[in-house]
Design a protein around this motif. Structure first.
Motif, short mmCIF file in Angstrom:
data_model
loop_
_atom_site.label_atom_id
_atom_site.label_comp_id
_atom_site.label_asym_id
_atom_site.label_seq_id
_atom_site.Cartn_x
_atom_site.Cartn_y
_atom_site.Cartn_z
N SER A 115 -16.25 29.88 1.71
CA SER A 115 -15.79 28.50 1.57
C SER A 115 -16.17 27.68 2.81
O SER A 115 -16.63 28.22 3.81
CB SER A 115 -14.27 28.48 1.39
N PHE A 116 -15.97 26.37 2.71
CA PHE A 116 -16.11 25.48 3.86
C PHE A 116 -14.80 24.71 4.03
O PHE A 116 -14.20 24.28 3.05
CB PHE A 116 -17.24 24.46 3.63
N THR A 117 -14.41 24.54 5.26
CA THR A 117 -13.32 23.60 5.51
C THR A 117 -13.96 22.28 5.87
O THR A 117 -14.73 22.17 6.82
CB THR A 117 -12.42 24.06 6.66
N CYS A 118 -13.65 21.28 5.05
CA CYS A 118 -14.24 19.95 5.24
C CYS A 118 -13.14 19.04 5.77
O CYS A 118 -11.96 19.22 5.47
CB CYS A 118 -14.75 19.41 3.92
N THR A 119 -13.53 18.06 6.55
CA THR A 119 -12.56 17.12 7.09
C THR A 119 -13.10 15.70 6.96
O THR A 119 -14.22 15.42 7.38
CB THR A 119 -12.25 17.41 8.57
N LEU A 120 -12.29 14.86 6.35
CA LEU A 120 -12.64 13.44 6.26
C LEU A 120 -11.91 12.69 7.36
O LEU A 120 -10.67 12.73 7.44
CB LEU A 120 -12.23 12.89 4.89
N PHE A 121 -12.66 12.04 8.24
CA PHE A 121 -12.10 11.19 9.30
C PHE A 121 -12.30 9.74 8.89
O PHE A 121 -13.42 9.35 8.57
CB PHE A 121 -12.81 11.44 10.63
N MET A 122 -11.24 8.96 8.93
CA MET A 122 -11.33 7.59 8.40
C MET A 122 -10.14 6.78 8.93
O MET A 122 -9.10 7.34 9.22
CB MET A 122 -11.27 7.66 6.87
N PRO A 123 -10.29 5.46 9.03
CA PRO A 123 -9.13 4.67 9.45
C PRO A 123 -7.95 4.84 8.50
O PRO A 123 -8.16 5.01 7.29
CB PRO A 123 -9.65 3.22 9.40
N PHE A 124 -6.75 4.81 9.05
CA PHE A 124 -5.56 4.86 8.20
C PHE A 124 -5.49 3.64 7.29
O PHE A 124 -5.24 3.75 6.11
CB PHE A 124 -4.28 4.87 9.06
N GLU A 125 -5.72 2.47 7.89
CA GLU A 125 -5.59 1.25 7.10
C GLU A 125 -6.66 0.24 7.50
O GLU A 125 -7.30 0.39 8.54
CB GLU A 125 -4.19 0.64 7.23
N GLY A 126 -6.81 -0.78 6.66
CA GLY A 126 -7.76 -1.85 6.97
C GLY A 126 -9.07 -1.59 6.26
O GLY A 126 -9.73 -0.59 6.47
N GLY A 127 -9.45 -2.50 5.36
CA GLY A 127 -10.74 -2.37 4.70
C GLY A 127 -10.69 -1.42 3.51
O GLY A 127 -9.74 -0.68 3.33
N GLU A 128 -11.77 -1.45 2.72
CA GLU A 128 -11.77 -0.64 1.49
C GLU A 128 -11.90 0.85 1.79
O GLU A 128 -11.42 1.69 1.05
CB GLU A 128 -12.89 -1.09 0.54
N ASN A 129 -12.61 1.18 2.91
CA ASN A 129 -12.74 2.58 3.25
C ASN A 129 -11.68 3.01 4.24
O ASN A 129 -11.92 3.18 5.42
CB ASN A 129 -14.14 2.86 3.80
N SER A 130 -10.47 3.16 3.74
CA SER A 130 -9.37 3.60 4.58
C SER A 130 -8.45 4.45 3.72
O SER A 130 -8.46 4.36 2.49
CB SER A 130 -8.62 2.40 5.15
N PHE A 131 -7.66 5.29 4.38
CA PHE A 131 -6.79 6.20 3.63
C PHE A 131 -5.80 5.45 2.76
O PHE A 131 -5.44 5.92 1.69
CB PHE A 131 -6.07 7.16 4.58
N GLU A 132 -5.38 4.27 3.19
CA GLU A 132 -4.39 3.56 2.37
C GLU A 132 -4.98 3.13 1.02
O GLU A 132 -4.24 2.83 0.10
CB GLU A 132 -3.78 2.36 3.13
N GLN A 133 -6.33 3.14 0.92
CA GLN A 133 -6.97 2.77 -0.34
C GLN A 133 -7.19 3.98 -1.26
O GLN A 133 -7.74 3.84 -2.34
CB GLN A 133 -8.31 2.09 -0.08
N LEU A 134 -6.83 5.17 -0.78
CA LEU A 134 -7.06 6.39 -1.56
C LEU A 134 -5.73 7.02 -1.94
O LEU A 134 -5.33 8.04 -1.39
CB LEU A 134 -7.92 7.38 -0.76
N ARG A 135 -5.05 6.38 -2.87
CA ARG A 135 -3.72 6.85 -3.22
C ARG A 135 -3.69 7.60 -4.54
O ARG A 135 -2.83 8.45 -4.75
CB ARG A 135 -2.75 5.66 -3.28
N THR A 136 -4.60 7.30 -5.44
CA THR A 136 -4.57 7.95 -6.75
C THR A 136 -5.80 8.84 -6.92
O THR A 136 -6.80 8.68 -6.22
CB THR A 136 -4.60 6.90 -7.88
N LYS A 137 -5.72 9.76 -7.87
CA LYS A 137 -6.84 10.64 -8.20
C LYS A 137 -8.08 9.79 -8.53
O LYS A 137 -9.20 10.11 -8.09
CB LYS A 137 -6.45 11.51 -9.41
N GLU A 138 -7.88 8.72 -9.26
CA GLU A 138 -9.01 7.88 -9.66
C GLU A 138 -9.68 7.25 -8.44
O GLU A 138 -10.90 7.22 -8.33
CB GLU A 138 -8.54 6.77 -10.63
N GLN A 139 -8.85 6.73 -7.54
CA GLN A 139 -9.42 6.11 -6.34
C GLN A 139 -10.22 7.12 -5.53
O GLN A 139 -11.30 6.82 -5.02
CB GLN A 139 -8.30 5.51 -5.47
#
Lengths: 452, 452
Positions: free
Chosen positions: B230-254
């Motif tokens: 396996s691979f351990t993958c890590t996504l680094f991204m701003p918590f908030e602000g802009g479309e590419n941020s964790f706050e924009q990834l709340r649902t499976k669809e998103q």
């Protein structure tokens, strides 16, 4: 939904003033203070620590009607008096005619604020209550009684942490929160207070209406007047390193030699400095930065949020301004505290940072530049221009001390002003002779137009 | 006078390795760990967290003879493989032929270090012991047993705080000391781990011997191989602000839409990413700076002293190097611990700071530049020069990863190198065509002579 009860942790200057604001807005307020009642302390309250109160502080006091009461114990200082090594005195006014900063005793102001808070009818101050933790979500704070050892908890709609640079609320209930940024940074200098007593007849040994400074490059001595004819003096100096450091002043003899050599006029006024040296402790100086200032029902105010080193005389003033602005927001947002906390920290954090940057900046100025001819020339050019164009140029010190422009804006404008005069001094040949010429004035006007 | 007993608070990577060093020097060591024994944990130890072990780490392991044991579970990664949006792969070797960094599981390494410590005969690890305070002058530490609630105290000649970024020793026993500088600074990005499983036959879905990066400007995804395919993958991204941020990834669809759009080749390998999204928590990233690292009989090591963000892969390596250097000093100063603590913090503090500066710098590089043609050209010029003049130019990454030059020196040299190549790229017309010319080479040589 209105929230009508509040816990304030810390009955110092900011906590006591904020209690008055809350009481006037109809809140039931419990203030918890770790120490005993300052008004009953053995040592005359605040005899040995004084602070400079300026316009921002006065305005915040005025807003809750306590200004006049404090005026009674305030001594105006209209400028700095610089003491050169050879005894020459130079007076630099702080602002325009009529403007002054005011020497007040910390304890004296604190006692009057406590009295005003208690007379408001809904404020109770609990002494010897040491905060040992808090649940910021539920509005619960835990205390230990320092005399009995008893533990107890209190609950309220709101908790305000006004417990100073080493805030227990911040340490116990906020520092470990995820994404809470925090910094405590000590500067390499310490300070020691020295009480210069009144003359035998009660009169002042130095001009009463000024802040006295003995700038000596890497270190300095300052003196502020007290009501009883004495001055509280403070020596700021590196803890260690080099001959002029506290670690080199361990014996009475070393202290005597040092004062004779570096502050001869002061030594003449206080020849027993060597004996009195140990009367006050050697203390450290730190800047505290953190963010966010609020969590759940709790908010940090004053030093607990943004403690600074004392070199701009704005620690108390910025804390009092916190109270005024929070009071304004309480009205503006109709006591919607979630909104108030958010708006408050967003507005005040850059200003807390700016007060700290200004304080450090002024430390270098007071220490290194106030005796430098280039610096004095720069100040002369600035003063002349500012007098002729008061609407175009308010000196940084006046912006900070005699205006209500935000600290952050003052810092920005001030840095730009500094740049402009420095550029002018480089560009104009023989600036020493032509500093008051029309050419210099025109050049400043041009630069102001282009870049400000 | 030799001191022969030690308390270590924290049985993580650095604490366990340091226990081996102390045991080999004849100390009786008690290690206290808040959690249970990682070797008996329900979840396969370290399956989901891997780290990059490089030369500094290997050397510290080698010094106490544990290197070979760890080699067995280490997967060499010889370079980065960059995944462009269109699926193009680009390989960048990390160093010269034969050089690699090694993917290891945190839990796997930790377990082997604990075993080695215990086999040394004088080390005892106490689990479920939460540190609740310490007297650094007396060498006393207090613990609470997390299962029984019992409180107890232990005393030793020395206390080592290896309890990580949120060190209890630092928080409880050092932060409130006068003139203790401290900072916890969170970056605006968070991270979330994703486990990319092996193929049905146990084989790797991506090239095993590389660190994979999907750089996307303001955010990035990385993947490191595990032993089981396996691979351990890590996504680094701003918590908030802009479309590419964790706050924009709340649902499976998103999550699905985001991965399809920004990491299409990864999405193909792991079409169930939307379901697996919640398997690991969203976590924050902070830098911790403090000083001094020692007080009385206590010393902070590793993350407790200088936790960093992970972008240079040097957190564990710098902690292991702490152990090696402290081990060397233990011999050099013949176990005069007052001298050792002083020398250690003076030498290591600038290096702890440098690791943090390097980590932040590399974050910007990985995120913003690895796909930038100017940056790639700069790297090509540097690589060519470094190959021809290996004695005059070691690339910064190699200095940090494949050498034992101090981090602080590496940072200084690296910044100067960066300046030189940037100057050359400005000064040489048509650098794109002439990057491998003699002229460029001569110019670099000249600049090296003048300023380094």
């Amino acid at each position: 939904m209105k929230k009508k009860s509040a816990i304030i942790v810390g009955a110092g200057l900011v906590g006591s003033l904020w209690a008055i604001y809350l009481a006037k807005a109809g809140y039931k307020v419990d203030v918890f203070e770790m120490r005993g009642d300052i008004r009953k302390a053995d040592i005359a309250a605040g005899k040995s620590i004084n602070l400079a109160l300026s316009d921002r502080g006065w305005r915040a006091l005025g807003q809750v009607g306590i200004e006049e009461e404090i005026r009674k114990i305030a001594i105006p200082m209209r400028g700095r008096i610089m003491h050169a090594l050879d005894g020459t005195l130079t007076f630099q006014p702080y602002g325009k005619k009529g403007q002054a900063i005011y020497s007040v005793s910390r304890g004296g102001v604190n006692a009057r604020l406590m009295e005003a808070a208690e007379s408001a009818g809904t404020v109770e101050i609990h002494y010897h209550h040491k905060c040992i933790g808090a649940d910021t979500q539920e509005g619960i704070a835990w205390f230990e009684h320092t005399k009995t050892g008893a533990s107890m908890s209190f609950q309220a709609d709101l908790i305000f942490g006004t417990d100073g640079a080493f805030s227990a609320i911040r340490y116990k209930a906020m520092q470990k929160l995820d994404r809470f940024n925090y910094e405590q940074r000590y500067i390499s200098d310490g300070y020691r207070e020295i009480l210069l007593p009144a003359d035998a007849d009660g009169s002042y040994k130095l001009d009463k209406n000024a802040l006295h400074i003995w700038p000596r490059g890497r270190f300095m001595l300052i003196a502020l007047p007290n009501e009883d004819g004495s001055f509280t003096c403070t020596l700021f100096m590196p803890f260690e390193g080099g001959e002029n450091s506290f670690e080199q002043l361990r014996t009475k003899e070393q202290v005597d030699v040092f004062f004779k050599k570096t502050f001869p006029d002061f030594f003449e006024l206080m020849p027993d400095i060597g004996e009195k040296w140990g009367a006050h402790p050697l203390s450290s100086l730190a800047i505290i930065r953190c963010y966010p200032w609020s969590n759940g029902r709790a908010l940090l105010l004053g030093d607990a949020a943004h403690a600074t080193v004392p070199f701009y005389g704005q620690g108390m003033n910025s804390g009092f301004e916190d109270c005024r602005i929070l009071g304004d927001m309480m009205e503006e947002y109709q006591e919607n505290w979630a909104q108030i906390f958010k708006a408050f920290q967003q507005e005040r954090k850059p200003n807390g940072d700016a007060v700290q940057d200004l304080s450090l900046h002024n430390y270098y100025v007071m220490r290194d530049y106030v005796a430098d001819p280039r610096f004095l020339l720069q100040k002369k050019i600035e003063a002349r221009f500012s007098e002729r164009y008061p609407d175009k140029w308010m000196p940084l010190y006046s912006q900070v001390t005699f205006s209500h422009i935000s600290y952050a804006d003052a810092l920005k404008v001030g840095m730009r002003q500094d740049e402009i005069i420095k550029e002018v001094m480089k560009e104009v040949v023989d600036i020493e002779q032509r500093w008051d010429s029309d050419e210099v004035e025109a050049l400043i006007l041009k630069k102001l137009k282009i870049k400000v």
